[in-house]
Design a protein around this motif. Structure first.
Motif, PDB file in Angstrom:
ATOM      1  N   LYS A   1     -79.415   6.111  35.643  1.00 25.62           N
ATOM      2  CA  LYS A   1     -80.219   5.201  34.816  1.00 25.62           C
ATOM      3  C   LYS A   1     -79.653   5.020  33.412  1.00 25.62           C
ATOM      4  O   LYS A   1     -79.544   3.909  32.915  1.00 25.62           O
ATOM      5  N   LYS A   2     -79.234   6.121  32.774  1.00 23.79           N
ATOM      6  CA  LYS A   2     -78.790   6.040  31.379  1.00 23.79           C
ATOM      7  C   LYS A   2     -77.425   5.362  31.251  1.00 23.79           C
ATOM      8  O   LYS A   2     -77.107   4.790  30.220  1.00 23.79           O
ATOM      9  N   ALA A   3     -76.620   5.482  32.288  1.00 25.10           N
ATOM     10  CA  ALA A   3     -75.336   4.782  32.244  1.00 25.10           C
ATOM     11  C   ALA A   3     -75.514   3.314  32.665  1.00 25.10           C
ATOM     12  O   ALA A   3     -74.544   2.573  32.774  1.00 25.10           O
ATOM     13  N   GLU A   4     -76.770   2.927  32.899  1.00 23.32           N
ATOM     14  CA  GLU A   4     -77.108   1.534  33.239  1.00 23.32           C
ATOM     15  C   GLU A   4     -76.420   1.048  34.506  1.00 23.32           C
ATOM     16  O   GLU A   4     -75.919  -0.072  34.578  1.00 23.32           O
ATOM     17  N   LEU A   5     -76.394   1.930  35.511  1.00 24.52           N
ATOM     18  CA  LEU A   5     -75.790   1.529  36.781  1.00 24.52           C
ATOM     19  C   LEU A   5     -76.780   0.759  37.646  1.00 24.52           C
ATOM     20  O   LEU A   5     -76.406  -0.210  38.292  1.00 24.52           O
ATOM     21  N   ILE A   6     -78.034   1.219  37.672  1.00 22.36           N
ATOM     22  CA  ILE A   6     -79.004   0.567  38.553  1.00 22.36           C
ATOM     23  C   ILE A   6     -80.365   0.426  37.875  1.00 22.36           C
ATOM     24  O   ILE A   6     -80.648   1.036  36.856  1.00 22.36           O
ATOM     25  N   ASP A   7     -81.192  -0.397  38.512  1.00 26.00           N
ATOM     26  CA  ASP A   7     -82.607  -0.466  38.179  1.00 26.00           C
ATOM     27  C   ASP A   7     -83.339  -0.461  39.532  1.00 26.00           C
ATOM     28  O   ASP A   7     -82.771  -0.861  40.549  1.00 26.00           O
ATOM     29  N   TYR A   8     -84.557   0.015  39.534  1.00 23.02           N
ATOM     30  CA  TYR A   8     -85.339  -0.004  40.764  1.00 23.02           C
ATOM     31  C   TYR A   8     -86.021  -1.356  40.929  1.00 23.02           C
ATOM     32  O   TYR A   8     -86.322  -2.026  39.947  1.00 23.02           O
ATOM     33  N   SER A   9     -86.245  -1.782  42.165  1.00 27.52           N
ATOM     34  CA  SER A   9     -87.019  -2.998  42.400  1.00 27.52           C
ATOM     35  C   SER A   9     -88.375  -2.585  42.949  1.00 27.52           C
ATOM     36  O   SER A   9     -88.644  -1.396  43.122  1.00 27.52           O
TER      37      SER A   9
ATOM     38  N   ARG B   1     -76.920  -3.139  38.343  1.00 23.79           N
ATOM     39  CA  ARG B   1     -76.765  -3.742  37.019  1.00 23.79           C
ATOM     40  C   ARG B   1     -75.279  -4.028  36.748  1.00 23.79           C
ATOM     41  O   ARG B   1     -74.413  -3.561  37.481  1.00 23.79           O
ATOM     42  N   PRO B   2     -74.966  -4.813  35.702  1.00 23.12           N
ATOM     43  CA  PRO B   2     -73.566  -5.228  35.492  1.00 23.12           C
ATOM     44  C   PRO B   2     -72.554  -4.075  35.520  1.00 23.12           C
ATOM     45  O   PRO B   2     -71.507  -4.183  36.157  1.00 23.12           O
ATOM     46  N   TYR B   3     -72.879  -2.966  34.867  1.00 24.50           N
ATOM     47  CA  TYR B   3     -71.894  -1.877  34.804  1.00 24.50           C
ATOM     48  C   TYR B   3     -71.718  -1.217  36.179  1.00 24.50           C
ATOM     49  O   TYR B   3     -70.585  -0.892  36.569  1.00 24.50           O
ATOM     50  N   GLY B   4     -72.815  -1.037  36.900  1.00 16.30           N
ATOM     51  CA  GLY B   4     -72.729  -0.470  38.249  1.00 16.30           C
ATOM     52  C   GLY B   4     -72.013  -1.408  39.203  1.00 16.30           C
ATOM     53  O   GLY B   4     -71.168  -0.995  39.999  1.00 16.30           O
ATOM     54  N   TYR B   5     -72.322  -2.702  39.085  1.00 11.28           N
ATOM     55  CA  TYR B   5     -71.695  -3.659  39.998  1.00 11.28           C
ATOM     56  C   TYR B   5     -70.207  -3.827  39.692  1.00 11.28           C
ATOM     57  O   TYR B   5     -69.398  -4.021  40.602  1.00 11.28           O
ATOM     58  N   ALA B   6     -69.839  -3.696  38.420  1.00  8.01           N
ATOM     59  CA  ALA B   6     -68.421  -3.830  38.054  1.00  8.01           C
ATOM     60  C   ALA B   6     -67.587  -2.708  38.679  1.00  8.01           C
ATOM     61  O   ALA B   6     -66.431  -2.911  39.053  1.00  8.01           O
ATOM     62  N   ILE B   7     -68.176  -1.513  38.808  1.00  4.36           N
ATOM     63  CA  ILE B   7     -67.466  -0.430  39.507  1.00  4.36           C
ATOM     64  C   ILE B   7     -67.218  -0.855  40.949  1.00  4.36           C
ATOM     65  O   ILE B   7     -66.116  -0.709  41.480  1.00  4.36           O
ATOM     66  N   TRP B   8     -68.260  -1.410  41.581  1.00  5.46           N
ATOM     67  CA  TRP B   8     -68.125  -1.860  42.967  1.00  5.46           C
ATOM     68  C   TRP B   8     -67.096  -2.983  43.087  1.00  5.46           C
ATOM     69  O   TRP B   8     -66.280  -3.003  44.012  1.00  5.46           O
ATOM     70  N   GLU B   9     -67.054  -3.896  42.125  1.00  4.91           N
ATOM     71  CA  GLU B   9     -66.063  -4.979  42.159  1.00  4.91           C
ATOM     72  C   GLU B   9     -64.638  -4.418  42.108  1.00  4.91           C
ATOM     73  O   GLU B   9     -63.742  -4.903  42.799  1.00  4.91           O
ATOM     74  N   ASN B  10     -64.433  -3.398  41.278  1.00  7.40           N
ATOM     75  CA  ASN B  10     -63.091  -2.810  41.186  1.00  7.40           C
ATOM     76  C   ASN B  10     -62.725  -2.072  42.463  1.00  7.40           C
ATOM     77  O   ASN B  10     -61.572  -2.108  42.913  1.00  7.40           O
ATOM     78  N   ILE B  11     -63.701  -1.390  43.056  1.00  2.00           N
ATOM     79  CA  ILE B  11     -63.473  -0.714  44.330  1.00  2.00           C
ATOM     80  C   ILE B  11     -63.102  -1.741  45.404  1.00  2.00           C
ATOM     81  O   ILE B  11     -62.140  -1.572  46.154  1.00  2.00           O
ATOM     82  N   GLN B  12     -63.873  -2.820  45.429  1.00  2.48           N
ATOM     83  CA  GLN B  12     -63.652  -3.881  46.413  1.00  2.48           C
ATOM     84  C   GLN B  12     -62.254  -4.477  46.303  1.00  2.48           C
ATOM     85  O   GLN B  12     -61.567  -4.672  47.296  1.00  2.48           O
ATOM     86  N   LYS B  13     -61.868  -4.775  45.080  1.00  7.22           N
ATOM     87  CA  LYS B  13     -60.584  -5.419  44.844  1.00  7.22           C
ATOM     88  C   LYS B  13     -59.438  -4.520  45.333  1.00  7.22           C
ATOM     89  O   LYS B  13     -58.494  -4.983  45.983  1.00  7.22           O
ATOM     90  N   ASP B  14     -59.556  -3.247  44.999  1.00  3.54           N
ATOM     91  CA  ASP B  14     -58.522  -2.279  45.366  1.00  3.54           C
ATOM     92  C   ASP B  14     -58.456  -2.114  46.897  1.00  3.54           C
ATOM     93  O   ASP B  14     -57.396  -2.279  47.521  1.00  3.54           O
ATOM     94  N   LEU B  15     -59.606  -1.844  47.514  1.00  3.75           N
ATOM     95  CA  LEU B  15     -59.625  -1.645  48.968  1.00  3.75           C
ATOM     96  C   LEU B  15     -59.216  -2.922  49.710  1.00  3.75           C
ATOM     97  O   LEU B  15     -58.480  -2.869  50.694  1.00  3.75           O
ATOM     98  N   ASP B  16     -59.697  -4.058  49.236  1.00  4.72           N
ATOM     99  CA  ASP B  16     -59.403  -5.320  49.910  1.00  4.72           C
ATOM    100  C   ASP B  16     -57.893  -5.563  49.963  1.00  4.72           C
ATOM    101  O   ASP B  16     -57.361  -6.011  50.980  1.00  4.72           O
ATOM    102  N   ALA B  17     -57.216  -5.244  48.874  1.00  3.51           N
ATOM    103  CA  ALA B  17     -55.756  -5.406  48.844  1.00  3.51           C
ATOM    104  C   ALA B  17     -55.097  -4.457  49.854  1.00  3.51           C
ATOM    105  O   ALA B  17     -54.144  -4.830  50.544  1.00  3.51           O
ATOM    106  N   ARG B  18     -55.618  -3.234  49.951  1.00  2.00           N
ATOM    107  CA  ARG B  18     -55.060  -2.285  50.925  1.00  2.00           C
ATOM    108  C   ARG B  18     -55.267  -2.792  52.358  1.00  2.00           C
ATOM    109  O   ARG B  18     -54.376  -2.699  53.200  1.00  2.00           O
ATOM    110  N   PHE B  19     -56.463  -3.318  52.644  1.00  2.00           N
ATOM    111  CA  PHE B  19     -56.730  -3.828  53.994  1.00  2.00           C
ATOM    112  C   PHE B  19     -55.807  -4.996  54.325  1.00  2.00           C
ATOM    113  O   PHE B  19     -55.242  -5.071  55.412  1.00  2.00           O
ATOM    114  N   LYS B  20     -55.663  -5.921  53.364  1.00  2.00           N
ATOM    115  CA  LYS B  20     -54.847  -7.107  53.627  1.00  2.00           C
ATOM    116  C   LYS B  20     -53.381  -6.723  53.811  1.00  2.00           C
ATOM    117  O   LYS B  20     -52.684  -7.287  54.648  1.00  2.00           O
TER     118      LYS B  20
END
Lengths: 479, 479
Positions: free
Chosen positions: A27-35, A44-63
């Motif tokens: 919560k304090k690192a502003e990764l998520i909020d509850y619905s 949240r933006p900071y949590g999702y940006a981690i996922w975007e970087n993970i995605q980009k890296d893995l996606d390149a490995r898969f391709k």
């Protein structure tokens, strides 16, 4: 009110309450909020940006390995889910059902995908006719829903984001090779990009995926001695392809069923990052997936030239790194705490004295080491410091894994370790799932994590029943 | 069987049956496959790759303008959807309802998001307290579900992929500015990356988004004279923020409601690309989003040195372009048809004679022009040729838009054009929605597309009722 917000509140320490420390960080690192729906969270933006970087890296490995992305429907008709009986037995109890659409009741209820084997099979039946159409190496990035009773951010959500690879091959050998190739692709990613080492191995019959012939897993160790299933890769044989009637004309003019794999990793990886690298000051992010790799914090900003120089360095560094310049009027002390909480791998301090000396200070998040760096050579120094943080995190995580790897030779020893020493337990196993059940019950949750690929036998007899052992097993509690 | 597959089947011509031509292209270019749930389709690798390129391009534009990506839950509780009454009235009839999860009936039914205004508002209420927290510029990439009776690939699906931006601002002026900035961002993307010009304007009261104060739209013209709503941007005022109780403490120490926008484009854009640029040989893709920008087709492959040279060029060109080398044993004729069907912007032919002359041939997909190019200068020539294809597509689409823009001064003239000349009709309007209803009924579907930003009045009286006119309107049939 605005000013109040600008204090970095202390978080619970890991020692005091690991679970509370975890949710504090999240919560304090502003990764998520509850619905308002339990188990469904806001990235949240900071949590999702981690996922975007993970995605980009893995996606390149898969391709790089020849995979192509596709997108399958979100909904699965009940009759389609039921086509493979082990699979439906595993998933039907935890799906969400859509019963009405466009104002009317549906003739057949549809579930939101908990995983997409059945959808891929339905499609593969349409596009595979000949050996020339094989292999098919498809991957999908999407969200899936599995109705969970107890939920925890990233680790166990009712909705989570993931990738699921689904491939088809002409022979069992090729499919098995793909299954292991992708497990190793995950292991490489964990080490090279997340700085997380792990135990690799095969799941026991009891723990394998619903409908699979064999499931392989990568199991990293968290800071508190609890394991986490970091990613799995499944070999299906031709079970699904027979159930779905997928056939191809082979080179030898015979009609055959192809062989299938699937493999996936999810946003649960973010939970692994938090619990593997975090500390009492908050998040510690591995540099290669950190949304901000370096925070520039000008000191005594009001002094002439400081802000100008900070902006100049920002413009230089952003060409190569993900940089943030914080020229807000918050105090340096607040800023230090804030970027520590957010796990930014490096902070760059720059004050009037530094400018006079034509240098700046880099401070590593992982060990707080200060490095004085001449400005001329800044890019090179940042590059090296980021690599050092990565290596430092790897070493600490390896040490944690090694320290928490215990060996049990006897039943008594197993129970003692399970109660007193958090972590993995290496112990021999007879191959009977009754022993897995017994150990789980006796210890209140220690399960077989995997039959590891590496590691010599530590005895001859099952750590539970004492009968002759067939396999070395790594056991542990799990998230 | 395998060999039979390797023929490129002819498609229906546009003249003969435009709707059939469209579905032929969608299937033969391997963009989609149907699933067993009506309106839910499979994005095959080639179709999904177009979407990935669109995403990458748009995402960079959004981030350049300061937007951050987030991910919101897929499910919305019925009570949350009902919070803004115009909004729920617009969407409730077309949503899918989840009534059971994890084996039990839910206490409140949940809909799969048809759009996420309500979810963003629920979250914004938690994270906006002060003027320092504004603006919030969030965007989400996801899939949404709207239960459609009549479905058509890309144009009208029950599930589609899209992005939805949702922003919050301290003042109405800022929010209105954002609404128009994002509309222009879409228009720039359409022209610069999709080679599609469009009419920009404001929707009438009758046609605006459920819950919005104002809706702006970008309306490209298809080859057959039918318009398509290419993207919309909405200004909400403080309607939602009041309904959701979102407030902030402003600089003047007053508690206020922020002002809101949302804006979105979807996979429907792929439908626009097909119908704007395609021809009787299949798809024609704009180079900047084409998954394969250039197909290298070696001629007389068995001749010494041909394949080696083709591979050498492939290795050179892939450094800068998305290239495919087709060294399969299919005939050159088959390959020409195949890459035309798939809309690859350039093909590169290379035979023994070309190699002897140290040249190759580039063939443009849009006009089949052949360009002989010395191999030394190949990268530059490819770069220029791709730009020429882009410009060529733009010019043709602009010409189509201009040719299909008709003007009606009287009611009679309007009905005559509506019946006999496919395309847009410019005509004055009194501002009364009764006239919109009447024109739609009389013409069997011609609706107001927008009140355009550009264009002088074409008369003084309403083209329907003859009363004094308030606005110039662009009218047309739509997908």
């Amino acid at each position: 009110m605005a000013e109040q917000k600008k204090m970095v509140e202390a978080i619970t320490s890991m020692e005091e309450d690991f679970a509370k420390w975890y949710t504090d960080v999240v919560k304090k690192a502003e990764l998520i909020d509850y619905s308002s729906v339990k188990g469904f969270m806001v990235f949240r933006p900071y949590g999702y940006a981690i996922w975007e970087n993970i995605q980009k890296d893995l996606d390149a490995r898969f391709k790089e390995l020849g995979h192509e992305n596709v997108y399958m429907p979100m909904l699965i008709p009940e009759s389609l889910l039921q086509k493979e009986k082990d699979h439906v037995a595993g998933f039907a109890p935890e799906v969400a059902w859509v019963t009405h659409g466009g104002g009317t009741a549906l003739s057949e209820r549809l579930c939101i995908r908990p995983t997409s084997e059945t959808l891929f099979c339905e499609h593969y039946k349409n596009v595979i006719q000949s050996y020339r159409d094989l292999p098919k190496l498809y991957n999908q990035w999407c969200s899936v829903v599995r109705w969970e009773k107890t939920t925890r951010p990233f680790l166990r959500n009712s909705e989570f984001l993931w990738q699921e690879g689904h491939t088809m091959h002409a022979t069992p050998e090729e499919a098995k090779e793909e299954t292991l190739r992708m497990l190793h692709c995950y292991a490489d990613f964990y080490r090279e990009s997340l700085a997380i080492p792990a135990v690799l191995g095969q799941k026991t019959e009891k723990e394998k995926f619903a409908g699979a012939e064999a499931t392989y897993t990568i199991e990293p160790m968290m800071h508190n001695g609890v394991a986490l299933q970091g990613g799995t890769s499944h070999y299906f044989g031709d079970g699904f392809t027979k159930a779905f009637g997928i056939t191809f004309l082979d080179r030898d003019n015979q009609i055959k069923n192809p062989y299938q794999t699937s493999w996936g990793v999810s946003t649960r990886m973010i939970g692994a990052i938090i619990m593997c690298h975090g500390d009492d000051s908050g998040l510690v992010l591995p540099p290669r997936i950190a949304p901000v790799q370096l925070a520039i914090l000008p000191i005594a900003m009001h002094k002439e030239g400081v802000l100008e120089k900070a902006r100049e360095l920002y413009d230089r560094l952003r060409k190569e790194f993900r940089v943030k310049l914080d020229d807000s009027d918050n105090s340096p002390g607040w800023k230090f705490s804030e970027y520590e909480m957010k796990g930014v791998p490096l902070r760059l301090e720059l004050g009037p004295k530094d400018i006079a000396n034509h240098q700046c200070v880099l401070v590593r998040r992982d060990n707080r080491e200060k490095i004085f760096v001449p400005l001329d050579n800044l890019e090179q120094a940042v590059r090296e410091a980021l690599d050092s943080v990565h290596e430092g995190l790897c070493r600490r995580a390896e040490q944690n894994l090694a320290e928490k790897m215990h060996v049990a030779h006897t039943h008594e020893e197993f129970l003692d370790i399970a109660q007193n020493q958090p972590g993995f337990i290496k112990g021999m196993w007879c191959g009977d799932s009754a022993c897995e059940d017994q150990l789980k019950e006796e210890t209140g949750g220690v399960k077989s994590r995997c039959i590891p690929f590496e590691g010599d036998p530590v005895g001859d007899v099952c750590v539970c029943c004492g009968k002759p052992a067939k396999h070395l097993v790594v056991w542990g509690r799990q998230y």
